[in-house]
Design a protein around this motif. Structure first.
Motif, PDB file in Angstrom:
ATOM      1  N   ASN A  21     -26.387  28.858 -15.364  1.00  0.00           N
ATOM      2  CA  ASN A  21     -25.315  30.379 -14.412  1.00  0.00           C
ATOM      3  C   ASN A  21     -25.228  30.548 -13.576  1.00  0.00           C
ATOM      4  OD1 ASN A  21     -24.416  31.412 -17.384  1.00  0.00           O
ATOM      5  ND2 ASN A  21     -26.390  32.166 -17.540  1.00  0.00           N
ATOM      6  N   ALA A  22     -26.473  29.774 -12.562  1.00  0.00           N
ATOM      7  CA  ALA A  22     -26.634  30.018 -11.302  1.00  0.00           C
ATOM      8  C   ALA A  22     -25.556  28.689 -10.988  1.00  0.00           C
ATOM      9  CB  ALA A  22     -27.392  29.493 -10.530  1.00  0.00           C
ATOM     10  N   GLU A  23     -24.924  28.010 -11.451  1.00  0.00           N
ATOM     11  CA  GLU A  23     -24.111  27.075 -10.470  1.00  0.00           C
ATOM     12  C   GLU A  23     -23.043  27.112 -11.397  1.00  0.00           C
ATOM     13  OE1 GLU A  23     -23.187  22.429 -12.070  1.00  0.00           O
ATOM     14  OE2 GLU A  23     -24.350  23.520 -13.377  1.00  0.00           O
ATOM     15  N   ALA A  24     -22.581  27.528 -12.507  1.00  0.00           N
ATOM     16  CA  ALA A  24     -21.595  27.955 -12.560  1.00  0.00           C
ATOM     17  C   ALA A  24     -20.936  28.906 -11.200  1.00  0.00           C
ATOM     18  CB  ALA A  24     -20.766  28.800 -13.922  1.00  0.00           C
ATOM     19  N   CYS A  25     -21.711  30.317 -11.199  1.00  0.00           N
ATOM     20  CA  CYS A  25     -20.961  31.209 -10.376  1.00  0.00           C
ATOM     21  C   CYS A  25     -21.224  30.570  -9.100  1.00  0.00           C
ATOM     22  CB  CYS A  25     -22.347  31.922 -10.155  1.00  0.00           C
ATOM     23  SG  CYS A  25     -22.513  33.353 -11.441  1.00  0.00           S
TER      24      CYS A  25
END
Length: 149
Positions: A21-25
């Protein structure tokens, strides 16, 4: 009898989900920043607090990848982490109304590539749609605002 997940395995799975999720954001915010810089927009389109939190999270996730505790393609190197740190700092300055370094735009593109690979343009658009859908801004299947039916 149902298979139960051990607490350690569940923690690891939760951390990997959090890292994804951190990567996507991060990709979504970096894409928005780069697009605003390319257009020469006065407003860069990323909330400074969201930027700070996301960039810290993605740097942690990248270090987990470097140390072999998380994996995703492409391979993340220490140089990628250092570039992301530099982008974090330069982006923070620009988002707070400070100088927009000439290094910021090309660095943003390079950081997106380090996170998702050479097809970053297409992938970053998909990430942005998914992040916006998570925030309930758009429908992921159409890319349109939920209110504009």
């Amino acid at each position: 009898m149902a298979h139960s997940v051990r607490p350690h395995e569940q923690d690891l799975e939760d951390q990997l989900d959090w890292a994804a999720n951190a990567e996507a954001c991060a990709v979504s915010y970096i894409r928005n920043l780069a697009a605003a810089l390319e257009r020469g927009d006065a407003e860069l389109g990323v909330d400074p607090s969201a930027w700070e939190n996301t960039m810290a999270a993605v740097q942690w996730a990248m270090l987990e990848h470097v140390h072999g505790r998380a994996t995703w393609p492409p391979t993340i190197t220490l140089e990628d982490v250092e570039r992301m740190r530099r982008l974090h700092v330069l982006g923070s300055v620009a988002l707070s109304g400070g100088e927009r370094s000439p290094e910021l735009y090309p660095l943003a593109l390079r950081c997106m590539e380090s996170l998702v690979g050479p097809d970053w343009k297409c992938i970053s658009y998909e990430f942005e749609l998914n992040v916006r859908a998570l925030n309930h801004d758009v429908r992921p299947d159409t890319g349109r605002d939920e209110d504009s039916r």
